[in-house]
Design a protein around this motif. Structure first.
Motif, PDB file in Angstrom:
ATOM      1  N   TYR A 155      -2.927  -2.547  -9.642  1.00 49.26           N
ATOM      2  CA  TYR A 155      -2.941  -2.786  -8.196  1.00 49.26           C
ATOM      3  C   TYR A 155      -4.370  -2.784  -7.663  1.00 49.26           C
ATOM      4  O   TYR A 155      -4.768  -3.683  -6.910  1.00 49.26           O
ATOM      5  CB  TYR A 155      -2.116  -1.722  -7.479  1.00 49.26           C
ATOM      6  CG  TYR A 155      -1.994  -1.990  -5.986  1.00 49.26           C
ATOM      7  CD1 TYR A 155      -0.931  -2.738  -5.497  1.00 49.26           C
ATOM      8  CD2 TYR A 155      -2.937  -1.503  -5.083  1.00 49.26           C
ATOM      9  CE1 TYR A 155      -0.807  -3.007  -4.143  1.00 49.26           C
ATOM     10  CE2 TYR A 155      -2.833  -1.764  -3.731  1.00 49.26           C
ATOM     11  CZ  TYR A 155      -1.762  -2.516  -3.258  1.00 49.26           C
ATOM     12  OH  TYR A 155      -1.664  -2.780  -1.914  1.00 49.26           O
ATOM     13  N   ASP A 156      -5.144  -1.801  -8.044  1.00 50.79           N
ATOM     14  CA  ASP A 156      -6.492  -1.642  -7.481  1.00 50.79           C
ATOM     15  C   ASP A 156      -7.472  -2.699  -7.980  1.00 50.79           C
ATOM     16  O   ASP A 156      -8.526  -2.909  -7.368  1.00 50.79           O
ATOM     17  CB  ASP A 156      -7.032  -0.240  -7.803  1.00 50.79           C
ATOM     18  CG  ASP A 156      -6.242   0.858  -7.097  1.00 50.79           C
ATOM     19  OD1 ASP A 156      -5.520   0.539  -6.136  1.00 50.79           O
ATOM     20  OD2 ASP A 156      -6.342   2.032  -7.526  1.00 50.79           O
ATOM     21  N   GLU A 174       1.257   6.713  -6.802  1.00 52.01           N
ATOM     22  CA  GLU A 174       0.141   7.625  -7.078  1.00 52.01           C
ATOM     23  C   GLU A 174       0.552   9.085  -6.948  1.00 52.01           C
ATOM     24  O   GLU A 174       0.134   9.929  -7.758  1.00 52.01           O
ATOM     25  CB  GLU A 174      -1.016   7.338  -6.128  1.00 52.01           C
ATOM     26  CG  GLU A 174      -2.214   8.262  -6.356  1.00 52.01           C
ATOM     27  CD  GLU A 174      -3.365   8.002  -5.400  1.00 52.01           C
ATOM     28  OE1 GLU A 174      -4.481   8.467  -5.677  1.00 52.01           O
ATOM     29  OE2 GLU A 174      -3.140   7.320  -4.364  1.00 52.01           O
ATOM     30  N   HIS A 175       1.377   9.396  -5.982  1.00 48.41           N
ATOM     31  CA  HIS A 175       1.685  10.803  -5.695  1.00 48.41           C
ATOM     32  C   HIS A 175       3.016  11.294  -6.254  1.00 48.41           C
ATOM     33  O   HIS A 175       3.203  12.505  -6.393  1.00 48.41           O
ATOM     34  CB  HIS A 175       1.653  11.039  -4.183  1.00 48.41           C
ATOM     35  CG  HIS A 175       0.309  10.805  -3.563  1.00 48.41           C
ATOM     36  ND1 HIS A 175      -0.772  11.635  -3.791  1.00 48.41           N
ATOM     37  CD2 HIS A 175      -0.140   9.809  -2.742  1.00 48.41           C
ATOM     38  CE1 HIS A 175      -1.821  11.189  -3.125  1.00 48.41           C
ATOM     39  NE2 HIS A 175      -1.465  10.086  -2.490  1.00 48.41           N
ATOM     40  N   PHE A 176       3.936  10.379  -6.584  1.00 47.10           N
ATOM     41  CA  PHE A 176       5.275  10.839  -6.948  1.00 47.10           C
ATOM     42  C   PHE A 176       5.772  10.336  -8.295  1.00 47.10           C
ATOM     43  O   PHE A 176       6.803  10.813  -8.763  1.00 47.10           O
ATOM     44  CB  PHE A 176       6.289  10.443  -5.863  1.00 47.10           C
ATOM     45  CG  PHE A 176       6.009  11.070  -4.524  1.00 47.10           C
ATOM     46  CD1 PHE A 176       6.264  12.416  -4.303  1.00 47.10           C
ATOM     47  CD2 PHE A 176       5.479  10.314  -3.500  1.00 47.10           C
ATOM     48  CE1 PHE A 176       5.993  12.999  -3.077  1.00 47.10           C
ATOM     49  CE2 PHE A 176       5.199  10.885  -2.261  1.00 47.10           C
ATOM     50  CZ  PHE A 176       5.458  12.231  -2.052  1.00 47.10           C
ATOM     51  N   GLU A 230       0.832  -1.203   0.000  1.00 48.56           N
ATOM     52  CA  GLU A 230       0.000   0.000   0.000  1.00 48.56           C
ATOM     53  C   GLU A 230       0.865   1.250   0.000  1.00 48.56           C
ATOM     54  O   GLU A 230       0.544   2.241  -0.663  1.00 48.56           O
ATOM     55  CB  GLU A 230      -0.924   0.004   1.223  1.00 48.56           C
ATOM     56  CG  GLU A 230      -2.120  -0.931   1.115  1.00 48.56           C
ATOM     57  CD  GLU A 230      -3.148  -0.424   0.107  1.00 48.56           C
ATOM     58  OE1 GLU A 230      -3.309   0.805  -0.005  1.00 48.56           O
ATOM     59  OE2 GLU A 230      -3.782  -1.264  -0.564  1.00 48.56           O
ATOM     60  N   ILE A 231       1.960   1.219   0.733  1.00 50.51           N
ATOM     61  CA  ILE A 231       2.892   2.348   0.747  1.00 50.51           C
ATOM     62  C   ILE A 231       3.497   2.531  -0.642  1.00 50.51           C
ATOM     63  O   ILE A 231       3.602   3.651  -1.157  1.00 50.51           O
ATOM     64  CB  ILE A 231       3.993   2.128   1.798  1.00 50.51           C
ATOM     65  CG1 ILE A 231       3.389   2.189   3.202  1.00 50.51           C
ATOM     66  CG2 ILE A 231       5.105   3.167   1.657  1.00 50.51           C
ATOM     67  CD1 ILE A 231       4.358   1.838   4.302  1.00 50.51           C
ATOM     68  N   ARG A 245       1.963   5.604 -14.251  1.00 48.11           N
ATOM     69  CA  ARG A 245       1.278   5.717 -12.963  1.00 48.11           C
ATOM     70  C   ARG A 245      -0.131   5.131 -13.034  1.00 48.11           C
ATOM     71  O   ARG A 245      -0.523   4.320 -12.192  1.00 48.11           O
ATOM     72  CB  ARG A 245       1.218   7.192 -12.542  1.00 48.11           C
ATOM     73  CG  ARG A 245       0.562   7.429 -11.194  1.00 48.11           C
ATOM     74  CD  ARG A 245       0.657   8.896 -10.815  1.00 48.11           C
ATOM     75  NE  ARG A 245      -0.109   9.734 -11.726  1.00 48.11           N
ATOM     76  CZ  ARG A 245      -1.422   9.960 -11.594  1.00 48.11           C
ATOM     77  NH1 ARG A 245      -2.090   9.427 -10.590  1.00 48.11           N
ATOM     78  NH2 ARG A 245      -2.051  10.736 -12.451  1.00 48.11           N
ATOM     79  N   LEU A 246      -0.885   5.520 -14.057  1.00 47.35           N
ATOM     80  CA  LEU A 246      -2.266   5.051 -14.170  1.00 47.35           C
ATOM     81  C   LEU A 246      -2.327   3.548 -14.423  1.00 47.35           C
ATOM     82  O   LEU A 246      -3.207   2.859 -13.886  1.00 47.35           O
ATOM     83  CB  LEU A 246      -2.981   5.816 -15.290  1.00 47.35           C
ATOM     84  CG  LEU A 246      -3.199   7.316 -15.035  1.00 47.35           C
ATOM     85  CD1 LEU A 246      -3.861   7.976 -16.238  1.00 47.35           C
ATOM     86  CD2 LEU A 246      -4.045   7.532 -13.780  1.00 47.35           C
TER      87      LEU A 246
END
Length: 232
Positions: free
Chosen positions: A83-84, A67-69, A60-61, A76-77
């Motif tokens: 993952y999701d 997602e943020h970096f 999750e980390i 990223r997408l």
């Protein structure tokens, strides 16, 4: 800032992970950091069996970091979507529950490698589609060559049906990303320090390991907080 500094390109260059294109260094280096972190979780739990870090807590980390970096929007997408949606059975293989079984810990680095290899295969297919001189779909050999490790690099990692020998695969992951520098890195002694004062490869390696340790520390700290909440 660029005008003031007077450089139109970065002063420092990636010493590996570029395949001849310095712009590829960041993404490849980031994946290397992720693999170091995933194998590092197994190593951490080996020495902290009383308070092992759950694999999904670490994943999750990693997911939130992407997602943020991660500045590559498409990368990223795609990763977040995989993952999701529990790609490669990630929701079953990874767990929020602490385990004393090393086989459970190994699921994180093996799942991450499977995810990364899927990305490699997709990118290879896209490159072939953009190649006007090649109209045929990629062959099984071409797909296999896009996987890590290659059949030549670790023949015992792969079975004849292209499935993994998970024990050998993990040992190869560990030897590459945690047991020492990757075997494909070749830097002459004279190149360890840039004449212009560049960073040595040892400093870069140290920073990568430090980042991995920080990610594990965050996961461990989060685990301690959750335990305290449960006690309350």
């Amino acid at each position: 800032i660029v005008k003031e500094v007077g450089h139109s390109e970065p002063v420092y260059r990636w010493r590996t992970c570029t395949y001849g294109d310095n712009n590829m260094g960041y993404t490849c280096g980031l994946w290397s950091l992720f693999h170091i972190m995933s194998v590092g979780l197994v190593e951490y739990n080996r020495h902290n069996t009383r308070s092992p870090i759950p694999t999904m807590q670490a994943s999750e980390i990693l997911r939130n970091y992407v997602e943020h970096f991660f500045q590559c929007e498409v990368c990223r997408l795609n990763f977040l979507s995989m993952y999701d949606t529990c790609a490669f059975d990630g929701c079953q293989r990874l767990s929020n529950q602490a385990s004393q079984n090393e086989a459970d810990w190994r699921e994180l680095p093996l799942w991450l490698l499977e995810t990364h290899n899927d990305v490699n295969a997709r990118l290879m297919k896209e490159r072939l589609q953009n190649n006007k001189d090649k109209e045929e779909p990629p062959s099984a050999w071409e797909v296999q060559q896009s996987q890590w490790p290659s059949l030549n690099a670790c023949p015992d990692c792969w079975r004849t049906d292209n499935s993994w020998n998970e024990q050998v695969m993990f040992e190869h992951l560990y030897a590459t990303y945690y047991g020492g520098a990757p075997t494909y890195i070749r830097i002459d002694a004279s190149e360890y320090t840039d004449r212009k004062g560049g960073w040595s490869c040892w400093r870069v390696s140290g920073i990568i390991m430090l980042c991995g340790a920080i990610l594990l520390l965050v996961a461990y700290s989060s685990s301690r907080k959750q335990k305290k909440r449960r006690r309350r």
